[in-house]
Design a protein around this motif. Sequence first.
Motif, PDB file in Angstrom:
ATOM      1  N   ASP A  75       1.082  -1.057  -0.013  1.00 17.57           N
ATOM      2  CA  ASP A  75      -0.040  -0.356  -0.263  1.00 17.57           C
ATOM      3  C   ASP A  75       1.077   1.012  -0.265  1.00 17.57           C
ATOM      4  N   MET A  76       1.322   1.096   0.747  1.00 17.93           N
ATOM      5  CA  MET A  76       2.697   2.169   0.591  1.00 17.93           C
ATOM      6  C   MET A  76       3.611   2.519  -0.287  1.00 17.93           C
ATOM      7  N   LEU A  77       3.752   2.131  -0.989  1.00 14.54           N
ATOM      8  CA  LEU A  77       4.589   1.671  -2.632  1.00 14.54           C
ATOM      9  C   LEU A  77       3.426   2.174  -3.617  1.00 14.54           C
ATOM     10  N   ARG A  78       2.641   1.888  -3.116  1.00 17.65           N
ATOM     11  CA  ARG A  78       1.274   2.140  -5.071  1.00 17.65           C
ATOM     12  C   ARG A  78       1.293   3.652  -4.241  1.00 17.65           C
ATOM     13  N   PHE A  79       1.303   4.022  -2.919  1.00 11.60           N
ATOM     14  CA  PHE A  79       0.811   6.050  -2.479  1.00 11.60           C
ATOM     15  C   PHE A  79       1.707   5.862  -2.850  1.00 11.60           C
ATOM     16  N   VAL A  80       3.108   5.632  -2.992  1.00 10.60           N
ATOM     17  CA  VAL A  80       4.697   6.485  -3.533  1.00 10.60           C
ATOM     18  C   VAL A  80       4.250   6.733  -5.041  1.00 10.60           C
ATOM     19  N   GLN A  81       3.757   5.523  -5.333  1.00 10.26           N
ATOM     20  CA  GLN A  81       4.141   5.661  -7.128  1.00 10.26           C
ATOM     21  C   GLN A  81       2.892   6.643  -7.841  1.00 10.26           C
ATOM     22  N   GLY A  82       1.366   6.486  -7.020  1.00 11.18           N
ATOM     23  CA  GLY A  82       0.601   7.262  -7.595  1.00 11.18           C
ATOM     24  C   GLY A  82       0.514   9.194  -7.609  1.00 11.18           C
ATOM     25  N   GLU A  83       1.709   9.530  -6.058  1.00  9.35           N
ATOM     26  CA  GLU A  83       1.924  10.413  -6.294  1.00  9.35           C
ATOM     27  C   GLU A  83       2.692  10.945  -7.011  1.00  9.35           C
ATOM     28  N   MET A  84       3.823  10.379  -7.457  1.00  8.49           N
ATOM     29  CA  MET A  84       4.722  10.374  -9.155  1.00  8.49           C
ATOM     30  C   MET A  84       4.206  10.525 -10.230  1.00  8.49           C
ATOM     31  N   ALA A  85       3.415   9.865 -10.427  1.00  7.77           N
ATOM     32  CA  ALA A  85       2.644   9.701 -12.346  1.00  7.77           C
ATOM     33  C   ALA A  85       2.236  10.886 -11.640  1.00  7.77           C
ATOM     34  N   ILE A  86       1.130  12.043 -10.364  1.00  7.19           N
ATOM     35  CA  ILE A  86       0.654  12.889 -10.845  1.00  7.19           C
ATOM     36  C   ILE A  86       2.009  14.731 -10.640  1.00  7.19           C
TER      37      ILE A  86
END
Length: 440
Positions: free
Chosen positions: A289-300
């Motif tokens: 979950d924490m990695l997905r959070f980082v990747q999601g914001e990274m994409a933005i």
Amino acid sequence: MYIKKNSLGMLLQFQETPDSVIEHYLTPCLDRFEKFEPHIHAFIHEENRETRILRDIEALKRKFTDVNKPPLYGIPVAIKDLFHVDGFPTHAGSELPHTVLTGEEGSLIRSLREKGMWITGKTVTEEFAYGGLIPTRNPHNLNHTSGGSSAGSAAAVAAGICPVAVGTQTLRSISAPASFCGVVGFKPSKGRIPMDGVILLSPSFDTAGFFTQDLPSMEYVSAQLIPEWQEFQSDRKPVLGIPNGIYMNLMFDDVRTAFQEQVKKQEESGYKIKRVDMPWSDEFIYGDDMLRFVQGEMAIVHQALFEEYKDIYGLGVHNAITAGFGIDDMELERYRKGQISLRNDLSDIQEREAIDLWISPAQGGTAPLWGEQTGWAGMTAIWSYAGLPTISIPSMTVNDMPLGFQCIGSYGGDEELIYWSKQVSKALNPDYKTKGTKKS
């Protein structure tokens, strides 16, 4: 070993003759760079570096002509190449054109300049602080990594090229390099240091922090560079908390043995230690979950650049951004609410159990071989998610490589964390060694 002492311990001797600070640091900085940098690769290449430094120092002397110099006058500092610094291109470990990445200096860089510091150079980072092979080697053993992503900053301090360096942390990017390089690494509470003028990875996580060779130096620098710093003192020993559950299993067996011995020393020194059930699930700690959070914001963060330069991004970063595009706003908002909820839950537990600091190893193992992974997020990510301040203290040697002892404070309690970490460190045995490589 490419290790040299270069802390701020002598600084007070120069209060009446502050220009001596420059002389104290300048020649060693230049000499150690020439001697060590070709081996450890901590810095971004800079043409005519020495000429630029001498020019900057002359400008510093002209700027601060009064007898009463600013508190950090004459001290060299290295800056992670995510920060925009006037006169330097920003590459962020990337092959993208620096012209599309470089921007204006932010609050932290302006502050350290106003406090009288001079910049010895920009340091190596993984691509956009996320991943990718970097040249930086561990000053303790060139066959090993110095961590990621603030690898260059930690290595520069460990090698004594400069007494202070600036880094950032998303999940582990200060804690891991500090632990592996045997230096102090401090990640303040989320929001204590403004993040303007920095290329962000994940805005909900990203925090600026510092590396020094010892805790008194870290306290001195933090008091000058962290806004609204308040001196803290206490006449009692802090109560230390150790999380129950899977968290304390995310390490190699030899690290666990070393940590247990250190806990025993703390107890023998009169520290009260509590083992506490935590307000998180093992699944959350062990999941993605924490990695997905980082990747999601990274994409933005990277959306506009990625549209034009996606073929230039490294494979690991490219894949992370692509994965992030598949994470919707509702999922990201759930993670953001979870951050605040966990922060409040941890505060409630600390108050209920009268715990001042959480403790653990700073990493689950010592520095991996160079070219392999650059650290583990297991001991650090959850605290970064909650925004709590953390510090890695040089404390033990396992398999002839450094490993840090991690102290975690309450949100906003940065001053208490550093003060009590100085107490806790007195009971640690930096010469403790253990052998073995078994992983649990």
